[in-house]
Scaffold this active site. Structure first.
Site, short mmCIF file in Angstrom:
data_model
loop_
_atom_site.label_atom_id
_atom_site.label_comp_id
_atom_site.label_asym_id
_atom_site.label_seq_id
_atom_site.Cartn_x
_atom_site.Cartn_y
_atom_site.Cartn_z
N PHE A 1 41.50 106.89 68.45
CA PHE A 1 40.40 106.12 67.87
C PHE A 1 39.45 107.06 67.15
O PHE A 1 39.01 108.07 67.71
CB PHE A 1 39.64 105.35 68.96
CG PHE A 1 38.52 104.51 68.38
CD1 PHE A 1 38.78 103.29 67.80
CD2 PHE A 1 37.21 104.98 68.38
CE1 PHE A 1 37.76 102.53 67.23
CE2 PHE A 1 36.18 104.23 67.82
CZ PHE A 1 36.46 103.00 67.24
N ASP B 1 38.74 115.68 67.19
CA ASP B 1 37.70 114.65 67.32
C ASP B 1 37.17 114.70 68.75
O ASP B 1 37.79 114.17 69.67
CB ASP B 1 38.29 113.27 66.99
CG ASP B 1 37.24 112.17 67.07
OD1 ASP B 1 36.17 112.40 67.66
OD2 ASP B 1 37.50 111.06 66.56
N LYS C 1 28.27 110.61 69.42
CA LYS C 1 27.90 110.04 70.72
C LYS C 1 26.87 110.88 71.47
O LYS C 1 25.70 110.83 71.17
CB LYS C 1 29.16 109.78 71.56
CG LYS C 1 30.02 108.68 70.93
CD LYS C 1 30.98 108.02 71.88
CE LYS C 1 31.51 106.72 71.30
NZ LYS C 1 32.76 106.81 70.57
C1 PLP Z 1 33.18 106.44 69.23
C2 PLP Z 1 34.19 107.30 68.60
C3 PLP Z 1 34.26 107.45 67.20
C4 PLP Z 1 33.41 106.64 66.24
O1 PLP Z 1 32.06 106.91 66.39
P1 PLP Z 1 30.96 105.89 65.77
O2 PLP Z 1 29.65 106.56 66.02
O3 PLP Z 1 31.12 104.59 66.52
O4 PLP Z 1 31.28 105.71 64.34
C5 PLP Z 1 35.19 108.32 66.67
N1 PLP Z 1 35.99 109.03 67.48
C6 PLP Z 1 35.96 108.94 68.82
C7 PLP Z 1 36.87 109.77 69.65
C8 PLP Z 1 35.07 108.05 69.43
O5 PLP Z 1 35.06 107.93 70.76
#
Ligand code: PLP
Length: 387
Positions: free
Chosen positions: A130, A215, A244
């Site tokens: 994700f 990520d 986050k």
């Molecule tokens: C939450 C998340 C995102 C997206 O972040 P947003 O601030 O919602 O755009 C991307 N990668 C990972 C691994 C995430 O947990």
């Protein structure tokens, strides 16, 4: 029913309005309190309304809210320096959301492919991964259903099984520019790859001249017990994504990269809120708080949480307890995760069910042992009353 509700109904929500919070606790407008093991979706590193962020917001708001992205500001420079120092990387871009940080990385990958790999543009990512909800971030994500939602999809992405080095190696071609993955898949349900996976991916990227983009939007800034998850395997990415917890509750994300991975020209990227000093000041306050002492607390709390879940699982038939630090999940005996989180909600406990059989736990980093015990007791009761 919520009266006068004009919000797009993009997600089902219970009929309560959240009003304020403190530490691990969130309160609704009726005065009911909830023990919060969602924490803004693994966002509130220091819990609700932490004193450090109140101070940072207060002080910075008295100085400067925005000077535009066309001028330097002090919190932005300082946050970029500290993040680069901590990650062993050279350059940083600050933005407001994880998806934007992912978009930045995709641009870096395409530039890299154009300049270093004769026009390669493909980003290899993972099934179940994700990366956010812009069109390109969705195309890079391997969340089931995403590919069918908004066709036509941006080209240049290919998804491979997670934690499968052989599949990755087989997929690398002259079209490949970069590999993008999470060191632990968060939204997929806290999927922890076997030890050695990140290292093997790093070696493949080095060998084939590909950028490794990690990520760490969910795993970074102490969530798994080290500042970055990649420290667990002593692997350094070429591009690192944070979000986050970086803002501790305010919109802040970052893309970091090495000097050699950077190929953007002036005018090719930016954003009105890129490097916003108010948000950067919050990032600095979070980094100050996430020190070695707090990180060892995260590891200890994570052990207590996993031990408690393992014990609970013996009585309630969990088929797996997994995670690292304070990012944990359990696999239930049957697909009743939504019913269990509903029963928990009624008893004043906020838990997330990322999959029909999966419960996820992401409390604030300073969660106390007694809060973990209370969570386990409430979950025990909820499981006992859920079929
Ligand atoms: C939450 C998340 C995102 C997206 O972040 P947003 O601030 O919602 O755009 C991307 N990668 C990972 C691994 C995430 O947990």
């Amino acid at each position: 029913m919520i009266p006068n509700n004009h919000l797009m109904p993009l997600i089902p929500r219970p009929d309560v309005i959240m009003s304020h919070g403190k530490g691990s606790w969130l309160f609704d407008t009726e005065g009911k309190r909830y023990l919060d093991f969602i924490q803004g979706w693994a966002v509130n590193a220091l819990g609700h309304a932490p004193h450090e962020l109140q101070l940072a917001l207060q002080r910075q708001s008295e100085q400067l809210l925005s000077a535009s992205p066309a001028y330097y500001n002090a919190p932005q420079l300082e946050l970029c320096r500290r993040l680069c120092d901590a990650a062993g990387l050279d350059l940083a871009f600050l933005c407001s959301s994880g998806a934007e940080a992912v978009e930045t990385a995709i641009k870096l990958a395409r530039k890299w492919g154009r300049h270093q790999r004769s026009g390669a543009f493909e980003v290899l990512s993972t099934q179940g991964g994700f990366h956010g909800r812009t069109l390109a971030a969705m195309a890079a994500s391997g969340k089931p259903g995403f590919d069918e939602m908004f066709p036509p999809n941006p080209p240049g992405f290919r998804k491979l099984p997670y934690a499968d080095v052989g599949a990755l190696e087989a997929a690398i071609s002259e079209r490949t520019a970069a590999v993008l993955l999470e060191p632990i898949q968060g939204e997929a349900g806290v999927i922890v790859p076997p030890a050695g996976y990140l290292n093997a991916v790093r070696q493949l990227c080095t060998q084939h001249g590909l950028l490794l983009i990690l990520d760490e939007i969910q795993t970074g800034i102490g969530r798994t017990g080290t500042l970055f998850r990649f420290e667990a395997e002593d692997v350094r990415p070429d591009v690192l994504l944070l979000g986050k917890q970086l803002g501790g509750g305010v919109p802040l994300a970052a893309t970091l990269c090495s000097q050699r991975a950077y190929g953007l020209e002036p005018g090719e990227h930016g954003g009105t809120y890129a490097g916003n000093p108010l948000m950067a000041a919050c990032g600095l306050a979070v980094l100050d708080a996430v020190d070695q002492e707090l990180l060892s607390g995260v590891r200890a709390a994570g052990e207590k949480l996993q031990a408690g879940l393992t014990e609970l699982g013996m009585r309630h038939g969990f088929t797996q307890v997994r995670g690292a630090g304070l990012l944990c999940a359990v696999e239930l005996d049957r697909p009743r995760a939504a019913a269990v989180t509903q029963a928990c909600f009624e008893r004043g406990l906020l838990l997330n069910a990322p999959r029909p059989r999966t419960l996820r736990f992401m409390p604030q980093l300073r969660v106390s042992p007694s809060e973990i015990s209370t969570m386990l007791e409430t979950l025990d009761l909820a499981l006992a009353t859920t079929t």
